[in-house]
Enzyme design. Structure first.
Site, mmCIF file in Angstrom:
data_model
loop_
_atom_site.group_PDB
_atom_site.id
_atom_site.type_symbol
_atom_site.label_atom_id
_atom_site.label_comp_id
_atom_site.label_asym_id
_atom_site.label_seq_id
_atom_site.Cartn_x
_atom_site.Cartn_y
_atom_site.Cartn_z
ATOM 1 N N LEU A 1 3.648 -3.583 17.628
ATOM 2 C CA LEU A 1 3.963 -2.193 17.948
ATOM 3 C C LEU A 1 3.102 -1.649 19.070
ATOM 4 C CD1 LEU A 1 4.607 -0.832 14.354
ATOM 5 C CD2 LEU A 1 6.265 -1.455 16.103
ATOM 6 N N VAL A 2 1.943 -2.292 19.312
ATOM 7 C CA VAL A 2 1.069 -1.815 20.383
ATOM 8 C C VAL A 2 1.841 -1.857 21.710
ATOM 9 C CG1 VAL A 2 -0.974 -2.455 21.726
ATOM 10 C CG2 VAL A 2 -1.075 -2.390 19.224
ATOM 11 N N ARG B 1 -5.442 -5.184 15.526
ATOM 12 C CA ARG B 1 -6.229 -5.420 14.313
ATOM 13 C C ARG B 1 -7.024 -6.681 14.610
ATOM 14 N NH1 ARG B 1 -4.506 -7.619 10.375
ATOM 15 N NH2 ARG B 1 -2.370 -7.952 11.035
ATOM 16 N N ASP C 1 37.288 -31.322 -14.358
ATOM 17 C CA ASP C 1 36.665 -32.217 -13.386
ATOM 18 C C ASP C 1 35.318 -32.668 -13.974
ATOM 19 O OD1 ASP C 1 35.843 -33.310 -10.848
ATOM 20 O OD2 ASP C 1 34.694 -31.457 -10.556
ATOM 21 N N ARG D 1 0.829 -1.209 0.000
ATOM 22 C CA ARG D 1 0.000 0.000 0.000
ATOM 23 C C ARG D 1 0.858 1.250 0.000
ATOM 24 N NH1 ARG D 1 -5.746 -0.855 1.923
ATOM 25 N NH2 ARG D 1 -5.924 1.120 0.838
ATOM 26 N N ASP E 1 7.716 -6.599 2.913
ATOM 27 C CA ASP E 1 6.733 -7.575 3.361
ATOM 28 C C ASP E 1 6.335 -8.693 2.394
ATOM 29 O OD1 ASP E 1 5.829 -8.320 5.737
ATOM 30 O OD2 ASP E 1 4.182 -6.917 5.886
ATOM 31 N N LYS F 1 -3.829 -12.528 16.684
ATOM 32 C CA LYS F 1 -3.651 -11.640 17.838
ATOM 33 C C LYS F 1 -4.133 -12.252 19.150
ATOM 34 C CE LYS F 1 -2.023 -8.261 15.204
ATOM 35 N NZ LYS F 1 -0.651 -7.756 15.260
HETATM 36 P P1 ADQ Z 1 0.200 -5.399 12.550
HETATM 37 O O1 ADQ Z 1 -0.209 -6.815 12.508
HETATM 38 O O2 ADQ Z 1 -0.781 -4.448 11.988
HETATM 39 O O3 ADQ Z 1 1.606 -5.145 11.867
HETATM 40 P P2 ADQ Z 1 1.149 -4.074 15.097
HETATM 41 O O4 ADQ Z 1 2.609 -4.132 15.067
HETATM 42 O O5 ADQ Z 1 0.594 -4.283 16.458
HETATM 43 O O6 ADQ Z 1 0.431 -5.128 14.155
HETATM 44 O O7 ADQ Z 1 0.700 -2.659 14.592
HETATM 45 C C1 ADQ Z 1 -0.591 -2.217 14.770
HETATM 46 C C2 ADQ Z 1 -0.644 -0.696 14.561
HETATM 47 O O8 ADQ Z 1 -2.006 -0.372 14.362
HETATM 48 C C3 ADQ Z 1 -0.160 0.057 15.771
HETATM 49 O O9 ADQ Z 1 0.594 1.158 15.377
HETATM 50 C C4 ADQ Z 1 -1.446 0.506 16.453
HETATM 51 O O10 ADQ Z 1 -1.361 1.750 17.079
HETATM 52 C C5 ADQ Z 1 -2.411 0.603 15.305
HETATM 53 N N1 ADQ Z 1 -3.754 0.271 15.786
HETATM 54 C C6 ADQ Z 1 -4.145 -0.831 16.378
HETATM 55 N N2 ADQ Z 1 -5.437 -0.758 16.711
HETATM 56 C C7 ADQ Z 1 -5.861 0.435 16.327
HETATM 57 C C8 ADQ Z 1 -7.123 1.108 16.365
HETATM 58 N N3 ADQ Z 1 -8.231 0.573 16.863
HETATM 59 N N4 ADQ Z 1 -7.192 2.311 15.833
HETATM 60 C C9 ADQ Z 1 -6.123 2.872 15.292
HETATM 61 N N5 ADQ Z 1 -4.920 2.300 15.210
HETATM 62 C C10 ADQ Z 1 -4.806 1.094 15.718
HETATM 63 C C11 ADQ Z 1 2.577 -5.952 11.170
HETATM 64 C C12 ADQ Z 1 3.063 -7.195 11.898
HETATM 65 C C13 ADQ Z 1 3.587 -6.799 13.264
HETATM 66 C C14 ADQ Z 1 4.719 -5.766 13.121
HETATM 67 C C15 ADQ Z 1 4.250 -4.628 12.223
HETATM 68 C C16 ADQ Z 1 5.405 -3.690 11.888
HETATM 69 O O11 ADQ Z 1 2.005 -8.140 12.032
HETATM 70 O O12 ADQ Z 1 4.059 -7.921 13.975
HETATM 71 O O13 ADQ Z 1 5.023 -5.242 14.392
HETATM 72 O O14 ADQ Z 1 3.733 -5.107 10.996
HETATM 73 O O15 ADQ Z 1 6.450 -4.389 11.311
#
Ligand code: ADQ
Length: 732
Positions: A379-380, A276, A502, A11, A144, A281
């Site tokens: 990242l959460v 997500r 060889d 994206r 990715d 998760k």
């Molecule tokens: P994701 O599977 O999307 O990423 P994660 O690393 O937790 O998982 O990132 C989620 C992001 O979405 C965070 O920045 C969070 O703040 C945001 N988010 C979550 N819920 C939200 C909500 N309700 N509203 C708004 N924002 C929200 C993938 C991989 C991960 C890896 C990342 C980065 O699966 O393991 O950490 O890529 O490489």
């Protein structure tokens, strides 16, 4: 020349939105965009990716392109619904995503999805190549699992390109990765990169093991040498922009959001989960664990609230819709159990929230519960730490990549609800100083290894030339066209030429079973023609036994040097010369056979090859890692045992061989002296360690060519058997 970073992701950092006034673009606030924004001073940037669904019958593609380029330095890869369904929702998310996360039960494979995955990767690669600008020093950074095939597609067209690849998901054990259809093609695709980055060493280790088991390629911990280039491997745990998050925490807008959060809490303690809505998760397991916690500690039902924020995700896929239903059911079930409470103990929010609002939840949370069943990083967990700074407790799944960095969290097994329930209890009971100690330590790590550090460390490793750690390249030159032409000219001019090659790995590809390496028709024709050359003595020098080679090549008028120079015969000679006068088997032979037999029993798939005065233990068919390990043990055993004997141990390509000392492929040059033969052109070609004797014994003016990438005394290097055949074909 200015450096430019071409960032390629599924994206674009902006998504097109159809409004009444036409198209508008919304910036996606992803961590990657923030990370790379900070590099804008160092590198100009260009993004390539899917801009979201755009109806190209209503919107002029050229206008969209121009606007994206101008306003966002972005180049769109337009994909229609059908392409997105098969490439993204299909192969990427119904095959790769579940397998990369150890959840193959969620797999739903359709051959048409794979074809579209390939086709879309090709479309991306074409767009990248179109954007390459000779006025720039362009570096390409691909992101990715949706784009695994692109690195090789680019490498094919641009052999010297600087290509980085970062995998945001885990890389699973080879035992599970082998379940992916077309796994070899995917691995070869990503190996086109100059640098492949992973979140953790565990993922890197699994990747190496898959490459070894599925492609048969050995690698170093940090590098893999391929025929065309070297690929570096590295660990770069992704992170967040800690400073920016602190700014958000201190922003004035926070007070409004705080009020909204307080209205939900109603004085209760907040346990927060943010994900997500994805089956990786562990949301359902976590809710069940919370249910347990409340069963054990009923008083908390009125004193706590678990806020579960779930962002809608991949709703086109059945298992995601089923998960949504399952989660909603569990939430209602738990809330019903506690219906006598004034407020339900779970507050479920199913939507994406602005980051400022999310921050208010992070700030208010006494506990953040992050319990994925498997997660590349997560990242959460890091965002919570960055917001809290010195308070709060993080409960973190040991199966999230983040656990390898964030050891001060309370670490849990996400599959064990009792343990999660215990962890919640423990978190509430931690002394304030202990909470502060843990959170401070976590914050220090997250602040230091932030997203800027992540991007910088990846790019500074990408900056290193791919061959910089490869000593071979500097010693043995790749045979270029000029030298090739020189060899051809000198051969044609020569009065008397000698060519020694060889067999296995030089004239024919190495096979798992030695008896399968029979010469093919093309090779036999080629050797016949070389043998017919009046000015040339042609000889095959191999470690193979006499019966094998006489059966395969005995009818040709060519010279043969067999069993590593034990038997030598030039084309015109009638008698074989045996290099040793010993008639009996060497005295070590039986004992070595016994040692080999013991290792055969202990190493399934390995076998012994018996020759007249040498013995070989082959382990090509054994488990590659175990085979390597056993071969080191065996070599050590043999070296000790043979210390005072007239024998030497050779470690070749998945083979350990014991032969009489002093008998080697180089002996042929002594025989040439005896026969008083004079040559004004000599060419020697070989691929393994036993050919080094040939290279050393050849006179200085000889052309020596090593096939493959490993260290050699040869002057030149070719990459593969087909290139050797091509060279020889040019001589006839
Ligand atoms: P994701 O599977 O999307 O990423 P994660 O690393 O937790 O998982 O990132 C989620 C992001 O979405 C965070 O920045 C969070 O703040 C945001 N988010 C979550 N819920 C939200 C909500 N309700 N509203 C708004 N924002 C929200 C993938 C991989 C991960 C890896 C990342 C980065 O699966 O393991 O950490 O890529 O490489």
């Amino acid at each position: 020349m200015n450096k430019r970073l071409i960032i390629v992701a599924n994206r674009l950092p902006v998504t097109a939105c159809n409004t009444e006034d036409g198209l508008s673009y919304k910036a996606s606030p992803g961590g990657l965009v923030t990370a790379l924004n900070s590099l804008k001073d160092k590198y100009e940037q260009l993004w390539i990716g899917w801009p979201g669904e755009i109806d190209l019958e209503v919107n002029d593609p050229e206008k969209v392109k121009n606007q994206l380029k101008q306003d966002f330095s972005a180049v769109p890869v337009f994909l229609n619904k059908h392409q997105i369904n098969r490439y993204y929702f299909g192969f990427s998310n119904k095959v790769l995503w579940p397998i990369l996360h150890y959840l193959p039960s969620h797999c739903d494979y359709d051959e048409r999805d794979w074809k579209m995955y390939k086709a879309v990767n090709e479309i991306f690669a074409e767009e990248i190549l179109k954007q390459i600008d000779p006025n720039y020093d362009d570096w390409i950074w691909i992101h990715d699992y949706q784009l695994l095939l692109i690195p090789a597609l680019i490498r094919e067209k641009m052999p010297n390109a600087k290509i980085g690849f970062f995998l945001h998901t885990p890389f699973p054990s080879s035992e599970i990765f082998r379940a992916v259809p077309y796994r070899e093609e995917l691995l070869k695709g990503v190996l086109g990169a100059s640098l492949i980055g992973f979140h953790t060493y565990g993922y890197l280790r699994h990747f190496r093991s898959s490459v070894l088991r599925l492609l048969g390629l050995n690698s170093e911990v940090n590098r893999l040498d391929l025929e065309t280039h070297s690929t570096k491997l590295g660990v770069y745990p992704i992170s967040i922009d800690t400073a920016k998050i602190q700014e958000t925490v201190n922003a004035s807008s926070q007070s409004d959001y705080k009020k909204i959060v307080q209205e939900i809490l109603k004085g209760r303690k907040l346990i927060l989960s943010v994900d997500r809505l994805d089956y990786t998760k562990g949301i359902a397991n976590r809710l069940k664990a919370y249910k347990k916690f409340l069963e054990r500690n009923p008083k908390y039902a009125s004193q706590t609230v678990l806020v579960q924020i779930a962002v809608p995700s991949r709703t086109q896929i059945t298992s995601y819709r089923e998960l949504k239903e399952e989660v909603e059911e569990i939430v209602s079930e738990i809330n019903e159990i506690h219906e006598k409470e004034k407020n339900p103990p779970i507050h479920y929010i199913y939507r994406s929230l602005p980051f400022e609002k999310l921050t208010a939840f992070y700030k208010a949370a006494e506990i953040c519960l992050v319990t994925p069943l498997c997660d590349g990083m997560n990242l959460v967990a890091k965002e919570y730490v960055a917001v809290q700074k010195d308070k709060g407790v993080l409960i973190l799944s040991e199966l999230a990549g983040a656990a390898s960095e964030l050891g001060e969290a309370i670490i849990v097994n996400p599959w064990n609800p009792d343990q999660i329930a215990d962890a919640i209890e423990q978190a509430f009971n931690l002394m304030p100083w202990e909470r502060a100690r843990r959170m401070n330590a976590l914050y220090t790590k997250v602040a230091r290894n932030d997203v800027h550090y992540w991007a910088n460390s990846f790019l500074s490793d990408l900056a290193e030339p791919a061959f910089s750690q490869n000593p071979i390249a500097s010693q043995t030159q790749l045979l270029d066209n000029n030298t090739m032409q020189e060899i051809i000219n000198n051969f044609k001019k020569a009065e008397s030429a000698l060519i020694i090659t060889d067999y296995d790995g030089t004239l024919v590809e190495i096979t798992s079973v030695p008896m399968n390496a029979r010469p093919d028709r093309n090779l036999l024709n080629l050797l016949e023609k070389l043998a017919e050359k009046p000015n040339c003595d042609f000889m095959v020098a191999t470690g193979r036994s006499r019966p094998d080679m006489l059966d395969w090549l005995g009818h040709l008028p060519i010279g043969l040097s067999l069993e590593h120079g034990l038997w030598i015969k030039f084309a015109h000679e009638k008698e074989w010369l045996k290099t040793t006068s010993e008639e009996q088997l060497p005295d070590w032979y039986e004992s070595v056979r016994e040692i080999f037999a013991k290792f055969c029993l202990g190493t399934p798939g390995s076998f012994i090859e018996e020759k007249e005065t040498s013995l070989a233990w082959h382990y090509r068919l054994a488990d590659p890692e175990f085979g390597n390990w056993q071969s080191r043990e065996l070599t050590l055993n043999l070296t000790n045992f043979l210390a005072n004997k007239n024998a030497e141990v050779l470690a070749g390509k998945r083979i350990v061989e014991v032969r009489m000392a002093g008998i080697n492929k180089g002996n042929v040059f002594a025989r040439i002296q005896q026969l008083n033969k004079k040559y004004d052109f000599i060419l020697v070609i070989g691929d393994d360690s036993t050919d080094e004797d040939l290279f050393s014994a050849a006179p200085d003016y000889a052309y020596s060519i090593k096939v493959g990438n490993s260290l050699s005394k040869a002057k030149y290097r070719l990459n593969k058997v087909s290139e050797v055949r091509n060279l020889l074909n040019n001589l006839i």
